[in-house]
Design a protein around this motif. Structure first.
Motif, PDB file in Angstrom:
ATOM      1  N   THR A  79       0.843  -1.187   0.000  1.00 44.08           N
ATOM      2  CA  THR A  79       0.000   0.000   0.000  1.00 44.08           C
ATOM      3  C   THR A  79       0.882   1.241   0.000  1.00 44.08           C
ATOM      4  OG1 THR A  79      -0.045   0.123   2.404  1.00 44.08           O
ATOM      5  CG2 THR A  79      -1.748  -1.222   1.336  1.00 44.08           C
ATOM      6  N   ARG A  80       0.249   2.401  -0.112  1.00 42.49           N
ATOM      7  CA  ARG A  80       1.016   3.635  -0.016  1.00 42.49           C
ATOM      8  C   ARG A  80       1.765   3.709   1.309  1.00 42.49           C
ATOM      9  NH1 ARG A  80       0.267   7.551   2.955  1.00 42.49           N
ATOM     10  NH2 ARG A  80      -1.942   7.201   3.288  1.00 42.49           N
ATOM     11  N   ALA A  81       1.076   3.416   2.390  1.00 39.12           N
ATOM     12  CA  ALA A  81       1.698   3.516   3.707  1.00 39.12           C
ATOM     13  C   ALA A  81       2.851   2.521   3.863  1.00 39.12           C
ATOM     14  CB  ALA A  81       0.656   3.290   4.797  1.00 39.12           C
ATOM     15  N   SER A  82       2.674   1.299   3.360  1.00 37.94           N
ATOM     16  CA  SER A  82       3.749   0.316   3.503  1.00 37.94           C
ATOM     17  C   SER A  82       4.946   0.679   2.643  1.00 37.94           C
ATOM     18  CB  SER A  82       3.249  -1.089   3.161  1.00 37.94           C
ATOM     19  OG  SER A  82       2.918  -1.212   1.783  1.00 37.94           O
ATOM     20  N   GLU A  84       5.845   3.780   2.029  1.00 39.30           N
ATOM     21  CA  GLU A  84       6.509   4.832   2.805  1.00 39.30           C
ATOM     22  C   GLU A  84       7.434   4.207   3.841  1.00 39.30           C
ATOM     23  OE1 GLU A  84       2.673   7.871   2.587  1.00 39.30           O
ATOM     24  OE2 GLU A  84       3.470   7.263   4.534  1.00 39.30           O
ATOM     25  N   GLY A  85       6.929   3.181   4.516  1.00 39.93           N
ATOM     26  CA  GLY A  85       7.745   2.500   5.515  1.00 39.93           C
ATOM     27  C   GLY A  85       8.962   1.831   4.914  1.00 39.93           C
ATOM     28  N   ASP A 273      -4.001   9.357  -4.012  1.00 38.51           N
ATOM     29  CA  ASP A 273      -3.642   9.522  -2.607  1.00 38.51           C
ATOM     30  C   ASP A 273      -2.122   9.609  -2.549  1.00 38.51           C
ATOM     31  OD1 ASP A 273      -3.664   9.568   0.140  1.00 38.51           O
ATOM     32  OD2 ASP A 273      -3.952   7.413   0.365  1.00 38.51           O
ATOM     33  N   ARG A 275       1.623  11.201  -0.833  1.00 46.11           N
ATOM     34  CA  ARG A 275       2.465  11.837   0.174  1.00 46.11           C
ATOM     35  C   ARG A 275       3.842  12.037  -0.443  1.00 46.11           C
ATOM     36  NH1 ARG A 275      -1.991  11.232   1.558  1.00 46.11           N
ATOM     37  NH2 ARG A 275      -2.850  10.647   3.580  1.00 46.11           N
ATOM     38  N   TRP A 303       5.697  12.603   6.390  1.00 50.17           N
ATOM     39  CA  TRP A 303       5.288  12.718   4.996  1.00 50.17           C
ATOM     40  C   TRP A 303       4.236  13.822   4.838  1.00 50.17           C
ATOM     41  CZ3 TRP A 303       6.958   9.611   0.794  1.00 50.17           C
ATOM     42  CH2 TRP A 303       7.875   8.605   1.145  1.00 50.17           C
ATOM     43  N   THR A 305       1.167  15.640   2.823  1.00 49.41           N
ATOM     44  CA  THR A 305       0.066  15.334   1.906  1.00 49.41           C
ATOM     45  C   THR A 305       0.147  16.229   0.672  1.00 49.41           C
ATOM     46  OG1 THR A 305      -1.373  14.645   3.721  1.00 49.41           O
ATOM     47  CG2 THR A 305      -2.439  15.258   1.644  1.00 49.41           C
TER      48      THR A 305
END
Length: 326
Positions: A79-82, A84-85, A273, A275, A303, A305
């Motif tokens: 995902t986007r969040a993963s 980023e991580g 979506d 970041r 991050w 937006t």
């Protein structure tokens, strides 16, 4: 051959049929390497294309190998969040492959002294510092500076001749395991000297081998040091930020690496979506409020937006409107 392709858009170039192309529903990645391994299943995708387009069956950059290991490990959580991580995990793939061997070598130094070009140097508790390091180049990491300097010594060398002969690996590259090989650190006397030189490099620059990474890996804005995480692609770190080594000062200002960083997903509505950061910030004017703002956020991994659709822009709490007339 170039110039003979009937579908060439410009005479003398390869046509689209001879360009690497593949459609998949999983993932693709590239870290400035050959497109041979854009996916961990890709070793036989482009083997019939010209070598000028795709170099196959050759050792890949550690950053490529890190991506081909870390991305599949996310599985359904891609995902986007993963992402980023993953980008800001700052994990050194070189450390993943050789840190245990490096610690063992450190602990085997006769009488607790490592050889160096300038004579023996005490290893002290540096072996324990490396053993307790988590293999990440985060701003608070301790041990990352020592390992990074050692790895640069072990792989880059001081001259072009040295670089051509440097080979830190115990197990060589094999085309049947291009992601996993080469690996392990060779038990060579030269690596003991590389380690001793790394210890001496840090000491000569006034840097403790257990210093926080971000205290000596930074960008300066208006006289203030902003800690910068990440590191060189030599170490296989996804988040590339490269500083030049100065023998008297240690690592100095960032030379190159991360610039515009973004993570994007499409979640079913009309707006992406997103970041991201402009890591060096938007203004070159030291008096501007935007001279260092995004660099500070990047340092803290906060991050930002990015707003693309009008409704999202209008909903931003930071929105200001400037009317230009004339």
């Amino acid at each position: 051959m170039p110039g003979d392709d009937p579908d060439a858009l410009v005479p003398g170039t390869f046509g689209p049929a001879n360009q690497p192309s593949k459609t998949v529903r999983t993932y693709v990645q590239n870290s400035n390497d050959s497109p041979w391994l854009v996916n961990h299943h890709a070793s036989d995708w482009f083997t019939t294309l010209p070598r000028a387009m795709v170099k196959t069956n050759i050792a890949q950059d550690l950053r490529t190998r890190h991506g081909l290991t870390a991305i599949p490990a996310l599985g359904a959580s891609l995902t986007r969040a993963s992402m980023e991580g993953l980008v800001f995990s700052n994990r050194s793939h070189a450390a993943t492959l050789t840190l245990a061997d490096t610690v063992a070598m450190c602990r085997s130094m006769p009488l607790g002294f490592a050889p160096s070009d300038a004579g023996p140097i005490a290893v002290g508790d540096s072996c324990d510092v490396l053993a307790n390091w988590d293999g990440r180049n985060d701003v608070n990491s301790r041990g990352a500076l020592l390992f990074q300097r050692f790895w640069e010594r072990a792989t880059l060398g001081a001259t072009l001749v040295e670089q051509a002969t440097k080979n830190p690996w115990k197990n060589p590259f094999t085309a049947t395991d291009p992601i996993g090989t080469p690996n392990g650190m060779a038990a060579a006397a030269g690596h003991r000297i590389d380690f001793g030189n790394a210890l001496r490099d840090l000491a000569s620059a006034g840097i403790a081998y257990n210093a926080r990474f971000g205290d000596h890996h930074y960008a300066t804005r208006n006289g203030t040091r902003i800690p910068i995480h990440g590191g060189g692609s030599t170490g296989g770190i996804y988040n590339v930020n490269i500083a030049q080594w100065d023998p008297a000062k240690g690592y100095t200002e960032m030379l190159h690496g991360s610039s515009y960083v973004q993570a994007v997903s499409f979640d079913g509505d009309a707006c992406p979506d997103v970041r991201g950061f402009l890591t060096y910030s938007q203004s070159e004017n030291p008096n501007s409020p935007h001279y260092a703002d995004q660099t500070v956020e990047f340092s803290a991994k906060r991050w930002i937006t990015q707003r693309f659709c009008e409704a999202d822009i209008l909903a931003s709490p930071a929105l200001t409107t400037v009317t230009v007339t004339g």
